[in-house]
Design an enzyme around this catalytic site. Structure first.
Site, PDB file in Angstrom:
ATOM      1  N   HIS A 104      -6.283 -12.387 -29.477  1.00  0.00           N
ATOM      2  CA  HIS A 104      -7.360 -11.468 -29.833  1.00  0.00           C
ATOM      3  C   HIS A 104      -8.623 -12.194 -30.274  1.00  0.00           C
ATOM      4  O   HIS A 104      -9.494 -11.603 -30.905  1.00  0.00           O
ATOM      5  CB  HIS A 104      -6.900 -10.504 -30.924  1.00  0.00           C
ATOM      6  CG  HIS A 104      -5.827  -9.566 -30.492  1.00  0.00           C
ATOM      7  ND1 HIS A 104      -5.325  -8.566 -31.306  1.00  0.00           N
ATOM      8  CD2 HIS A 104      -5.134  -9.466 -29.318  1.00  0.00           C
ATOM      9  CE1 HIS A 104      -4.382  -7.896 -30.649  1.00  0.00           C
ATOM     10  NE2 HIS A 104      -4.244  -8.443 -29.443  1.00  0.00           N
ATOM     11  N   ASP A 109      -1.960 -11.933 -31.103  1.00  0.00           N
ATOM     12  CA  ASP A 109      -2.988 -11.402 -32.000  1.00  0.00           C
ATOM     13  C   ASP A 109      -4.072 -12.464 -32.150  1.00  0.00           C
ATOM     14  O   ASP A 109      -4.259 -13.289 -31.259  1.00  0.00           O
ATOM     15  CB  ASP A 109      -2.376 -10.994 -33.340  1.00  0.00           C
ATOM     16  CG  ASP A 109      -3.112  -9.831 -33.993  1.00  0.00           C
ATOM     17  OD1 ASP A 109      -4.308  -9.995 -34.271  1.00  0.00           O
ATOM     18  OD2 ASP A 109      -2.503  -8.776 -34.233  1.00  0.00           O
TER      19      ASP A 109
END
Length: 388
Positions: free
Chosen positions: A235, A212
């Site tokens: 991310h 993430d």
């Protein structure tokens, strides 16, 4: 645990040099015995000023810890936690039902330093599988710092957190440096560092690759400086998400410099939900290197990780944002996305010295905008969609 009213003998050879060694409080360090109570006994003595304020977790050993929460305020003005060994979490079904928000937590401890070359292993694989299959819905942060002013976190190696690796909240004066944070790119919600309700934060010289956000900044965060972070997989470095459930955001003075994104799903990102309010402003991303990164520059005011989200007209106001000195390759042809609220819009967005080419070499990158206002100079791809 020793019975109440009994006295434990102390091996003073383990207190030499002004240090408190967890081995002196009954820790075993074999990776199988629960050492949580030994750590807690050592912490209570340190916090009460009864022992040296240097808690040492020695190298060459593996310490199994069930959820442990280290509470202050403490008598010493400075406390040092030196981690040279390995700390491992219990397996999922041995974890217990308490402290599901945080595995290792520090609360209201000012002047805290946590440093060393040791490893914090959340053993998250079982948690990820159970979460994605719907068997569990709550997972803990691996290490959290809550209302810890003048905090230093340095040198540790974090791997495979159950959820996010590090949380910092409600803290003023935080320095984080020289960390390595690692989890598979498929691991759900394993952010590297999450920072919220904090100010005067510096993050530097770290390598983060997770499933993430490498770093995410939440609400009530200001005066943050990030430099020399290598991100990937993951991310990207994100402002947000902000405005969930109609919340009002207050985020400003976030500055990211000399960082890199390799194989990430996003690069420099600002993400807000529809229906929020407040502001995200005075944000800079400078001197960014890109290698095969998707969405290298993205403002997304329609953030919706679910299949269906409500469409509303209010939004967090995004303004005074600059992207300068981006160089490298994008995995997606739409390299710059400025998707601002159709009713509120983004203002004073500046892009300068941008050169982002397609990683495949087949074709060119392009930009897209929704209600974005600002200026662009020396940019590739060009930003004809940006309004003055």
């Amino acid at each position: 645990m020793a019975a109440m009213g009994t006295c434990r003998s102390v091996d003073f050879s383990l207190l030499q040099g002004g240090q408190t060694n967890v081995m002196n409080y009954g820790a075993v360090g074999n990776g199988a015995t629960d050492d949580s109570q030994a750590f807690m006994r050592a912490w209570r003595d340190i916090c009460a000023g009864k022992s040296y304020p240097n808690l040492v977790i020695p190298g060459g050993k593996t310490f199994l810890l069930r959820p442990v929460q280290f509470y202050g305020p403490c008598k010493p003005s400075k406390i040092y936690v030196e981690v040279y060994g390995r700390i491992v979490a219990p397996k999922l079904y041995d974890y217990g039902s308490n402290n599901l928000n945080c595995w290792i937590g520090f609360w209201h401890v000012n002047g805290l330093t946590v440093k060393g070359n040791g490893q914090i292993n959340g053993r998250g694989a079982e948690w990820w599988q159970a979460y994605t299959s719907g068997k569990i819905y709550q997972r803990p942060t691996a290490m959290g710092f809550y209302s810890c002013n003048n905090l230093l976190l340095q040198g540790l190696n974090f791997i495979n957190s159950q959820r996010n690796h590090i949380s910092v909240s409600g803290s003023n004066g935080v320095t984080i440096s020289h960390l390595t944070i690692t989890a598979p790119d498929s691991s759900p919600n394993t952010d590297g560092i999450d920072i919220s309700h904090s100010k005067n934060v510096r993050v530097s010289d770290s390598t983060i690759g997770t499933g993430d956000d490498c770093i995410a900044f939440g609400d009530q965060t200001s005066q943050v400086f990030v430099k020399g972070v290598a991100c990937g997989p993951g991310h990207g470095i994100s402002i947000g998400s902000l405005g969930v459930g109609g919340a009002s955001a207050q985020v400003e003075e976030i500055h990211v410099d000399s960082c890199s994104f390799k194989g990430t799903q996003n690069g420099a990102r600002i993400k807000t939900w529809q229906g929020g309010s407040g502001y995200a402003r005075k944000i800079t991303f400078n001197n960014i290197k890109l290698e095969d990164a998707e969405n290298p520059i993205i403002i997304d005011q329609y953030y919706c990780p679910h299949s269906v989200c409500q469409t509303t007209t209010s939004a967090v106001q995004i303004s005074d944002v600059s992207f300068t000195g981006f160089l490298g390759t994008s995995a997606t042809d739409n390299a710059i996305k400025l998707s601002c609220s159709e009713t509120v819009g983004c203002t004073n967005i500046s892009l300068d010295y941008i050169n982002i080419k397609l990683a495949s070499g087949n074709g060119n990158t392009y930009s897209s905008c929704i209600n974005a206002h600002g200026t662009a100079h020396n940019t590739f791809p060009s930003l004809l969609c940006l309004k003055n």
